[in-house]
Design a protein around this motif. Structure first.
Motif, PDB file in Angstrom:
ATOM      1  N   ILE A  38      24.665   5.742  -9.499  1.00 11.95           N
ATOM      2  CA  ILE A  38      23.267   6.082  -9.214  1.00 11.95           C
ATOM      3  C   ILE A  38      23.213   7.518  -8.693  1.00 11.95           C
ATOM      4  CG2 ILE A  38      21.261   5.580  -7.766  1.00 11.95           C
ATOM      5  CD1 ILE A  38      21.994   2.661  -7.868  1.00 11.95           C
ATOM      6  N   GLU A  39      22.473   8.365  -9.386  1.00  9.56           N
ATOM      7  CA  GLU A  39      22.341   9.755  -8.963  1.00  9.56           C
ATOM      8  C   GLU A  39      21.509   9.836  -7.688  1.00  9.56           C
ATOM      9  OE1 GLU A  39      20.894  12.359 -11.967  1.00  9.56           O
ATOM     10  OE2 GLU A  39      22.182  11.496 -13.537  1.00  9.56           O
ATOM     11  N   THR A  40      21.980  10.652  -6.750  1.00  9.10           N
ATOM     12  CA  THR A  40      21.321  10.678  -5.442  1.00  9.10           C
ATOM     13  C   THR A  40      21.185  12.107  -4.933  1.00  9.10           C
ATOM     14  OG1 THR A  40      23.492  10.290  -4.430  1.00  9.10           O
ATOM     15  CG2 THR A  40      22.058   8.374  -4.708  1.00  9.10           C
ATOM     16  N   ASP A  41      20.274  12.875  -5.535  1.00 10.53           N
ATOM     17  CA  ASP A  41      19.935  14.136  -4.887  1.00 10.53           C
ATOM     18  C   ASP A  41      19.084  13.801  -3.662  1.00 10.53           C
ATOM     19  OD1 ASP A  41      17.295  13.680  -5.715  1.00 10.53           O
ATOM     20  OD2 ASP A  41      17.467  14.985  -7.456  1.00 10.53           O
ATOM     21  N   VAL A  42      18.680  14.811  -2.931  1.00 10.93           N
ATOM     22  CA  VAL A  42      18.021  14.569  -1.644  1.00 10.93           C
ATOM     23  C   VAL A  42      16.771  13.703  -1.800  1.00 10.93           C
ATOM     24  CG1 VAL A  42      16.822  15.650   0.297  1.00 10.93           C
ATOM     25  CG2 VAL A  42      18.921  16.671  -0.595  1.00 10.93           C
ATOM     26  N   GLN A  43      15.919  14.028  -2.769  1.00 16.82           N
ATOM     27  CA  GLN A  43      14.674  13.286  -2.922  1.00 16.82           C
ATOM     28  C   GLN A  43      14.904  11.865  -3.423  1.00 16.82           C
ATOM     29  OE1 GLN A  43      12.157  16.059  -5.290  1.00 16.82           O
ATOM     30  NE2 GLN A  43      10.746  15.868  -3.576  1.00 16.82           N
ATOM     31  N   ARG A  44      15.768  11.721  -4.406  1.00 13.84           N
ATOM     32  CA  ARG A  44      16.028  10.385  -4.936  1.00 13.84           C
ATOM     33  C   ARG A  44      16.635   9.488  -3.862  1.00 13.84           C
ATOM     34  NH1 ARG A  44      16.566   9.141 -10.494  1.00 13.84           N
ATOM     35  NH2 ARG A  44      18.506   8.010 -10.113  1.00 13.84           N
TER      36      ARG A  44
ATOM     37  N   ARG B 163       0.829  -1.204   0.000  1.00 13.60           N
ATOM     38  CA  ARG B 163       0.000   0.000   0.000  1.00 13.60           C
ATOM     39  C   ARG B 163       0.867   1.260   0.000  1.00 13.60           C
ATOM     40  NH1 ARG B 163      -4.923   2.200  -1.248  1.00 13.60           N
ATOM     41  NH2 ARG B 163      -5.770   3.478   0.439  1.00 13.60           N
ATOM     42  N   VAL B 164       1.930   1.256   0.808  1.00 12.25           N
ATOM     43  CA  VAL B 164       2.827   2.411   0.858  1.00 12.25           C
ATOM     44  C   VAL B 164       3.531   2.589  -0.487  1.00 12.25           C
ATOM     45  CG1 VAL B 164       4.800   3.470   2.018  1.00 12.25           C
ATOM     46  CG2 VAL B 164       3.144   2.144   3.349  1.00 12.25           C
ATOM     47  N   LYS B 165       3.957   1.486  -1.068  1.00 11.80           N
ATOM     48  CA  LYS B 165       4.612   1.562  -2.387  1.00 11.80           C
ATOM     49  C   LYS B 165       3.674   2.160  -3.427  1.00 11.80           C
ATOM     50  CE  LYS B 165       8.076  -2.115  -2.046  1.00 11.80           C
ATOM     51  NZ  LYS B 165       8.539  -3.395  -2.623  1.00 11.80           N
ATOM     52  N   ALA B 166       2.408   1.794  -3.372  1.00  5.91           N
ATOM     53  CA  ALA B 166       1.442   2.343  -4.327  1.00  5.91           C
ATOM     54  C   ALA B 166       1.321   3.856  -4.159  1.00  5.91           C
ATOM     55  CB  ALA B 166       0.082   1.678  -4.135  1.00  5.91           C
ATOM     56  N   LEU B 167       1.387   4.326  -2.919  1.00  7.38           N
ATOM     57  CA  LEU B 167       1.309   5.763  -2.656  1.00  7.38           C
ATOM     58  C   LEU B 167       2.545   6.500  -3.169  1.00  7.38           C
ATOM     59  CD1 LEU B 167      -0.102   5.678   0.999  1.00  7.38           C
ATOM     60  CD2 LEU B 167      -1.347   6.324  -1.072  1.00  7.38           C
ATOM     61  N   LEU B 168       3.689   5.813  -3.198  1.00  6.98           N
ATOM     62  CA  LEU B 168       4.944   6.437  -3.622  1.00  6.98           C
ATOM     63  C   LEU B 168       5.193   6.328  -5.125  1.00  6.98           C
ATOM     64  CD1 LEU B 168       7.339   5.154  -0.796  1.00  6.98           C
ATOM     65  CD2 LEU B 168       6.318   7.438  -1.008  1.00  6.98           C
ATOM     66  N   ALA B 169       4.405   5.511  -5.796  1.00  8.37           N
ATOM     67  CA  ALA B 169       4.687   5.197  -7.202  1.00  8.37           C
ATOM     68  C   ALA B 169       4.734   6.446  -8.078  1.00  8.37           C
ATOM     69  CB  ALA B 169       3.650   4.214  -7.734  1.00  8.37           C
ATOM     70  N   HIS B 170       3.814   7.352  -7.894  1.00 10.52           N
ATOM     71  CA  HIS B 170       3.774   8.577  -8.704  1.00 10.52           C
ATOM     72  C   HIS B 170       5.061   9.375  -8.547  1.00 10.52           C
ATOM     73  CE1 HIS B 170       2.375  12.309 -10.495  1.00 10.52           C
ATOM     74  NE2 HIS B 170       2.623  12.938  -9.357  1.00 10.52           N
ATOM     75  N   TYR B 171       5.506   9.530  -7.310  1.00 11.26           N
ATOM     76  CA  TYR B 171       6.730  10.302  -7.055  1.00 11.26           C
ATOM     77  C   TYR B 171       7.952   9.588  -7.621  1.00 11.26           C
ATOM     78  CZ  TYR B 171       3.559  12.677  -3.882  1.00 11.26           C
ATOM     79  OH  TYR B 171       2.486  13.351  -3.362  1.00 11.26           O
ATOM     80  N   ASN B 172       7.954   8.262  -7.549  1.00  4.17           N
ATOM     81  CA  ASN B 172       9.081   7.512  -8.111  1.00  4.17           C
ATOM     82  C   ASN B 172       9.207   7.748  -9.615  1.00  4.17           C
ATOM     83  OD1 ASN B 172       9.791   6.452  -5.646  1.00  4.17           O
ATOM     84  ND2 ASN B 172       8.734   4.508  -5.949  1.00  4.17           N
ATOM     85  N   ARG B 173       8.071   7.778 -10.289  1.00  2.57           N
ATOM     86  CA  ARG B 173       8.109   8.027 -11.739  1.00  2.57           C
ATOM     87  C   ARG B 173       8.672   9.413 -12.033  1.00  2.57           C
ATOM     88  NH1 ARG B 173       3.205   5.091 -11.484  1.00  2.57           N
ATOM     89  NH2 ARG B 173       1.971   7.012 -11.353  1.00  2.57           N
ATOM     90  N   LYS B 174       8.283  10.392 -11.260  1.00  2.46           N
ATOM     91  CA  LYS B 174       8.795  11.752 -11.460  1.00  2.46           C
ATOM     92  C   LYS B 174      10.297  11.816 -11.205  1.00  2.46           C
ATOM     93  CE  LYS B 174       6.521  15.339 -10.060  1.00  2.46           C
ATOM     94  NZ  LYS B 174       5.778  16.305  -9.235  1.00  2.46           N
TER      95      LYS B 174
END
Length: 369
Positions: free
Chosen positions: A156-162, A106-117
């Protein structure tokens, strides 16, 4: 100190709800012998604000100090991970695997949109997970910045959000969890090394345990409260509830049905009960409907302010104001901001809580205006 009396369900009224919640959440009489006992009873304890979460446990573990909670965390008898909604929670090692298996999809589903961005996909997570596992194996504990270096080394690029999403995903996959703190810094550890005795439950067992933990540790509560707290779908929350509702009692007020554990005895304070809580305490945050503890939706406005307002005054189970603290060299200053003029007994009760907070953090706490 309190008096012991039985709640008569037949004659129960809505005013009993905060009293029962104070008992069931462990606030009214600090019933637990250890931080892990408290976390196990509540199921999970919201912990994005680490200092506030330690105080939440300190209120529930008799005669405990900040050092006691810190020690439990560093030794791994309580762990911190993203497990619901999503935000950090304390959980006990025995429960972490089955709880993640239940809530992570369920948590992964909530994060999916942000992961795509953020251009994060399954292939990248497979690479990052493998490298993180390699770096942490053998009880190696690394900070977030050290994991950033590890990931950067393989391109692997790692800015704060990623970086945040990569680490959260590794937590949700049951790969990593909290390690001991290094000074004031948080570290990560392999979950299989930090929770070697984690239980495995089938889905029905997990749903039942999750629901029973919630209503035992937070009741009286409505089904929609459990659904919100757990982060489960409405259907899964209903299925979980149906598995355990025969073990609970119920009462209905104004068309709302509340469920709670059957108690023969309830501890009710002889005098005014007062608490200095975090806004993220399980008592204040663990319900979708918070009208039983707050007039005029005060607490909803406070929660919407996020970290701008993190502490609330509770008097006789109701939100009655805010408080804040300022750490000085040899003392901690507490400032109270009540919503109304306090009575003398309320002032005395809050004064005792100020002293209690000072004992917990290990330096004198003084009330200032």
């Amino acid at each position: 100190m309190g008096i012991v009396r039985e709640i008569n369900i037949t004659n129960m009224n809505a005013s009993e709800i905060p009293r029962l919640r104070l008992q069931n959440t462990g606030l009214s009489h600090s019933p637990f012998k250890s931080p892990s006992n408290a976390v196990s009873h509540l199921g999970a304890v919201q912990a994005q604000n680490f200092a506030a979460a330690k105080w939440a446990l300190g209120l529930r573990v008799k005669n405990s100090t900040d050092e006691d909670i810190e020690k439990a965390f560093n030794e791994g008898t309580i762990l911190r991970t993203h497990v619901m909604r999503p935000t950090w929670h304390f959980v006990v090692p025995e429960d972490i695997r089955w709880m993640l298996e239940l809530t992570a999809p369920r948590v992964k589903a909530l994060l999916a949109h942000y992961n795509r961005k953020l251009e994060l996909d399954d292939a990248l997570f497979a690479r990052s997970n493998a490298e993180i596992a390699r770096a942490l194996q053998g009880h190696t504990y690394l900070t977030r910045q050290e994991l950033k270096t590890v990931l950067t080394s393989i391109g692997i690029e790692t800015d704060v959000q990623r970086l945040a999403h990569i680490i959260i995903w590794a937590e949700l996959d049951g790969l990593i969890c909290s390690g001991p703190r290094r000074g004031k810094q948080f570290t990560y550890a392999l979950l299989e090394e930090r929770a070697e005795k984690a239980k495995k439950l089938d889905r029905e067992q997990a749903l039942a345990k999750f629901a029973l933990n919630y209503f035992t540790g937070h009741g009286p509560a409505q089904l929609k409260d459990f659904s919100w707290w757990s982060g489960l779908t409405v259907k899964d929350a209903r299925d979980a509830f149906d598995l355990i509702k025969s073990e609970l009692k119920q009462a209905t007020f104004d068309g709302k049905t509340y469920w709670f554990p059957a108690h023969e005895e309830v501890t009710i304070p002889k005098s005014t009960s007062a608490f200095l809580l975090s806004i993220y305490d399980e008592y204040t945050l663990s319900y979708k409907d918070r009208s039983d503890i707050s007039e005029a939706r005060d607490i909803e406005r406070m929660i919407s302010m996020g970290n701008a307002l993190t502490a609330v005054i509770i008097l006789n189970g109701k939100v009655a104001g805010t408080w804040n603290k300022a750490l000085k060299k040899s003392k901690v200053e507490i400032r109270l901001n009540p919503f109304r003029q306090l009575k003398e007994d309320e002032q005395e009760a809050l004064g005792s809580e100020v002293i209690r907070y000072g004992k917990f953090v290990g330096i004198p706490a003084v009330l200032v205006k």
